[in-house]
Design a protein around this motif. Structure first.
Motif: not given
Length: 255
Positions: A135-147, A197-202
């Motif tokens: 129910p809670v999706k796991t996001v990593v740096g490389n899947t930020w855009e996808e999810i 993991n890192e999100a986009p800089k903004a």
């Protein structure tokens, strides 16, 4: 500054004050500078780039003194090619491709791409989970855009740190929120460990937890949430911006 000099705790302040862009060779042991296979191509390129009068400063570290800096650049995994670039202006990090061959030619080409702006700084990312159906999706740096930036979904994402007390307190509420909304395919509740993991800089977290909402269509940057962290308030916030208002209203009524 020398063409190829030692970077240490004693002189790091000089480079910080000059806002230099450091090209760093991380050597694990004292004395490695005289025997490491990386040194010869590194020094050759350092001499070449000094003639170009670039902002790059070529340095090396020895031993454990700046081990934390190395971890900041590469993370905690195996480092086969310990070469990186760090720009104090913008806090930009680049690490040499660990699966390529390190020669003077490939090293110089890589630096040219960085200097020309043709190579974007990579974001730190853990491996994506093999299964991500909860129910809670796991996001990593490389899947930020996808999810997170999926234009078809309304996404509420939390950047957290495992050691953060506020994050630990919020986690049960976050998981219940995901559970209560899992029947709505238009809404995604997500979480990212921002220490790995890192999100986009903004929208990169400067404190924890950091919460952003990305409405479907993604016509704007993520909307930061700074309200109360109860499930009811989180649903109200999503409902205010979401296209899936009917199901969200139903979930709120059930609280």
């Amino acid at each position: 500054m020398p063409t190829f000099g030692l970077l240490s705790m004693a002189n790091a302040k000089v480079y910080v004050e000059k806002k230099a862009s450091l090209v760093i060779l991380f050597l694990d042991e004292q004395g490695d500078v005289s025997k490491s296979d990386f040194v010869a191509p590194f020094k050759a390129v350092a001499k070449e780039f000094k003639k170009k009068s670039t902002t790059l400063k070529f340095v090396y570290t020895e031993g454990a003194e700046l081990k934390g800096f190395k971890s900041h650049m590469f993370g905690e995994g195996e480092v086969k090619i310990p070469v990186a670039v760090y720009k104090f202006v913008g806090d930009e990090k680049y690490t040499f491709d660990q699966d390529s061959s390190f020669t003077a030619e490939t090293f110089a080409e890589w630096l040219d791409l960085i200097e020309s702006g043709k190579l974007a700084p990579p974001r730190k990312s853990a491996a994506a989970p093999e299964s991500n159906d909860g129910p809670v999706k796991t996001v990593v740096g490389n899947t930020w855009e996808e999810i997170v930036e999926d234009p078809e979904k309304d996404v509420l994402v939390m950047q957290m740190a495992p050691w953060c007390g506020h994050c630990k307190k919020l986690k049960p509420t976050w998981e219940k929120l995901g559970e209560d909304l899992k029947g709505d395919e238009n809404v995604v509740i997500a979480m990212m460990d921002a220490t790995e993991n890192e999100a986009p800089k903004a929208v990169r977290a400067k404190g924890f937890p950091t919460i952003h909402f990305y409405p479907a269509g993604k016509v704007q940057q993520g909307i930061e949430y700074k309200g109360d962290r109860s499930e009811e308030d989180l649903i109200s916030f999503i409902s205010k911006h979401s296209k899936a208002k009917h199901s969200l209203s139903s979930a709120k009524e059930e609280l």
